[in-house]
Scaffold this motif. Structure first.
Motif, short mmCIF file in Angstrom:
data_model
loop_
_atom_site.label_atom_id
_atom_site.label_comp_id
_atom_site.label_asym_id
_atom_site.label_seq_id
_atom_site.Cartn_x
_atom_site.Cartn_y
_atom_site.Cartn_z
N THR A 53 8.61 51.51 13.66
CA THR A 53 7.82 52.21 12.52
C THR A 53 8.26 51.54 11.46
OG1 THR A 53 9.42 53.96 12.59
CG2 THR A 53 7.40 54.30 13.63
N ASN A 54 9.40 50.97 11.21
CA ASN A 54 9.90 50.62 9.84
C ASN A 54 10.12 49.09 9.46
OD1 ASN A 54 12.30 50.32 11.15
ND2 ASN A 54 13.52 51.50 9.45
N ILE A 55 9.87 48.32 10.84
CA ILE A 55 9.93 47.06 10.43
C ILE A 55 8.71 46.36 9.59
CG2 ILE A 55 11.68 46.46 12.23
CD1 ILE A 55 9.24 45.31 13.99
N PHE A 56 8.83 45.44 8.96
CA PHE A 56 7.73 44.99 8.32
C PHE A 56 7.36 43.46 8.37
CE2 PHE A 56 5.99 43.12 4.22
CZ PHE A 56 4.70 43.87 4.08
N GLY A 57 8.22 42.61 8.23
CA GLY A 57 8.04 41.25 8.32
C GLY A 57 9.47 40.50 8.22
N VAL A 58 9.10 39.00 8.32
CA VAL A 58 10.39 38.20 7.95
C VAL A 58 10.17 37.40 6.73
CG1 VAL A 58 11.23 35.87 8.88
CG2 VAL A 58 10.10 37.66 10.64
N CYS A 59 11.46 37.52 6.26
CA CYS A 59 11.69 37.17 4.62
C CYS A 59 11.88 35.52 4.66
CB CYS A 59 13.13 37.67 4.26
SG CYS A 59 13.63 37.38 2.41
N GLN A 60 11.27 35.11 3.61
CA GLN A 60 11.25 33.74 3.54
C GLN A 60 12.24 33.11 2.35
OE1 GLN A 60 8.96 31.79 5.77
NE2 GLN A 60 9.47 33.73 6.38
N ASP A 61 12.96 33.90 1.59
CA ASP A 61 13.85 33.56 0.56
C ASP A 61 14.93 34.42 0.87
OD1 ASP A 61 11.59 32.21 -0.94
OD2 ASP A 61 10.77 34.30 -1.22
N TYR A 62 15.94 34.03 0.04
CA TYR A 62 17.29 34.45 -0.38
C TYR A 62 17.50 35.30 -1.64
CZ TYR A 62 22.39 35.32 -0.88
OH TYR A 62 23.57 35.72 -1.19
N ALA A 63 17.72 36.29 -1.46
CA ALA A 63 18.10 37.32 -2.65
C ALA A 63 19.39 38.40 -2.34
CB ALA A 63 16.84 37.99 -2.89
N GLN A 64 19.85 38.67 -3.48
CA GLN A 64 20.95 39.65 -3.34
C GLN A 64 20.93 40.77 -4.43
OE1 GLN A 64 24.63 37.41 -2.68
NE2 GLN A 64 24.93 37.95 -4.79
N GLY A 65 21.14 41.81 -4.39
CA GLY A 65 21.07 42.80 -5.55
C GLY A 65 20.12 43.80 -5.28
N ALA A 66 19.63 44.35 -6.60
CA ALA A 66 18.90 45.42 -6.78
C ALA A 66 17.49 45.15 -6.42
CB ALA A 66 18.93 45.85 -8.46
N SER A 67 16.55 46.17 -6.58
CA SER A 67 15.15 46.08 -6.20
C SER A 67 14.50 45.60 -7.04
CB SER A 67 14.78 47.33 -5.75
OG SER A 67 14.94 48.40 -6.88
N ASP A 68 14.82 44.65 -8.05
CA ASP A 68 14.10 43.99 -9.03
C ASP A 68 13.77 42.61 -8.43
OD1 ASP A 68 16.32 43.30 -9.64
OD2 ASP A 68 16.51 43.51 -11.65
N VAL A 69 14.32 42.19 -7.34
CA VAL A 69 13.97 40.83 -7.22
C VAL A 69 12.78 40.75 -6.08
CG1 VAL A 69 15.20 39.04 -5.76
CG2 VAL A 69 16.44 40.45 -7.19
N LEU A 70 12.15 39.74 -6.38
CA LEU A 70 10.92 39.52 -5.43
C LEU A 70 11.10 38.35 -4.42
CD1 LEU A 70 7.65 39.65 -7.91
CD2 LEU A 70 8.33 41.28 -6.22
N VAL A 71 10.75 38.64 -3.17
CA VAL A 71 10.79 37.95 -2.13
C VAL A 71 9.67 37.69 -1.52
CG1 VAL A 71 13.39 38.10 -1.90
CG2 VAL A 71 11.82 39.55 -0.37
N ARG A 72 9.53 36.63 -0.90
CA ARG A 72 8.15 36.18 0.06
C ARG A 72 8.36 36.84 1.42
NH1 ARG A 72 7.46 30.56 0.41
NH2 ARG A 72 9.78 30.72 0.16
#
Length: 163
Positions: A53-72
Motif C-alpha cells: 500500500t505504500n511503495i511508489f516507484g524506483v528512484c532515479q537520483d541521489y539525494a539526502q536531507g530534508a524534504s525540499d529535494v526533488l528526485v525523479r
C-alpha cells in the motif's frame, strides 16, 4: 543498481515516464521509494517493512536531507517487469513466489529478500515483489525478474494476473 526496469508493457523503456517527487532521507538511483508514512514529505527510502500500500516507484537520483529535494521517480504501473538484485543466491525455487525487501548494507540500498518461502500467507502486505524468472545463471547467482505488487495498480481489463 538494485532495481532496473526491463519491460514496460510494450511502451518505450529508453525514457520511462518519471515524476518529480520531494524526497526525505538518503535515496539512491535504483532504490525503491515509498510514500512517507508521516505525510506531507513525499517519498522516503523503502525498507524491509515497506508494504503493497505504500511503495511508489524506483528512484532515479541521489539525494539526502530534508524534504525540499526533488528526485525523479519511475512510478510502478501495471505491465512493468523489473530486474532485481537479490540478497541471496537466486534459484528456480524462488520463481513464482512473493518476496519482501531487505537491506544488505545501508550504503547499498535495498534488494529482494529472496527465499524459498512464499510470503503470501501471513505477510502478504510486505510481499511486494513477485518473481517471474531468473536472469544470469540458471541457479545460484543471477537476478530475479518480476513485478511489484501494489494496491494502487488496478488489474487491466481482459487480462489474467497471478499475484
Amino acid at each position: 543498481m538494485a532495481f532496473r526496469l526491463v519491460s514496460s508493457g510494450g511502451l518505450d523503456i529508453g525514457s520511462p515516464a518519471v515524476v518529480n517527487m520531494r524526497a526525505s532521507g538518503v535515496v539512491r538511483p535504483g532504490m525503491v521509494v515509498e510514500f512517507s508514512r508521516t505525510g506531507g514529505v513525499g517519498v522516503v527510502p523503502g525498507t524491509s517493512s515497506s508494504t503493497t500500500t505504500n511503495i511508489f516507484g524506483v528512484c532515479q537520483d541521489y539525494a539526502q536531507g530534508a524534504s525540499d529535494v526533488l528526485v525523479r521517480v519511475v512510478p510502478f504501473a501495471p505491465g512493468q517487469i523489473w530486474e532485481a538484485d537479490c540478497a541471496n543466491s537466486a534459484t528456480t525455487a524462488q520463481v513464482g513466489l512473493r518476496h519482501a525487501l531487505t537491506a544488505v548494507a545501508a550504503s547499498e540500498g535495498l534488494f529482494v529478500h529472496n527465499t524459498g518461502t512464499d510470503l503470501g500467507a501471513g505477510n502478504a502486505h510486505t510481499a511486494i515483489f513477485k518473481a517471474l524468472a531468473l536472469t544470469g545463471a540458471t541457479t545460484g547467482s543471477g537476478k530475479l525478474l518480476g513485478i511489484f505488487r501494489t494496491q494502487e495498480s488496478p488489474t487491466p481489463v481482459n487480462s489474467t494476473v497471478f499475484l
